[in-house]
Design a protein around this motif. Structure first.
Motif: not given
Length: 141
Positions: A113-141
């Motif tokens: 359900e979360l995977a479907r929800y995450a892709q359910s609008s342009e705003e949420r798709r933006h979150w997946q691309r730009d707001c993933n905290l795991r990826a942000l922290l890994a990219g800053a290391s």
């Protein structure tokens, strides 16, 4: 259970905690913000109410290398994530009951359900691309 504060010397520990199989609730704030200072106790209270989740406090100015490109419009801003799916990213009223209900609602979704929800609008798709905290922290290391 209290929240963890991101510091330059605990990034590896935080990255390890973010990699675990549990929900992440992060508060993005700034040290100079009076609302944030007042919200800190509320955030710790929320962490105590949800001990199965990982609560992380991030000062966006001290850790601009991690969250610098995020569009934080106001404080406090919450980011709620499970695995690689961001369920929520936005400004939160500094009210513990509102935040508690938001956390409950987001965390009631199963992985599919979360995977479907995450892709359910342009705003949420933006979150997946730009707001993933795991990826942000890994990219800053």
């Amino acid at each position: 259970m209290h929240s963890t504060t991101l510091h330059s010397d605990n990034r590896a520990d935080v990255a390890g905690a973010l990699a675990q199989d549990r929900w992440i609730v992060a508060c993005l704030c700034a040290a100079w913000c009076g609302t944030c200072a007042g919200y800190r106790a509320t955030f710790d209270e929320l962490a105590a109410r949800h001990p199965d989740k990982y609560f992380l406090w991030v000062d966006i100015e001290d850790h601009a290398d991690v969250v610098g490109d995020l569009d934080v419009e106001n404080f406090p801003t919450l980011l709620i994530q499970r695995h690689e799916d961001v369920a929520f990213f936005g400004t939160m009223l500094p009210d513990p009951n509102v935040a508690h209900r938001l956390i409950q609602a987001q965390c009631s979704m199963d992985d599919a359900e979360l995977a479907r929800y995450a892709q359910s609008s342009e705003e949420r798709r933006h979150w997946q691309r730009d707001c993933n905290l795991r990826a942000l922290l890994a990219g800053a290391s």
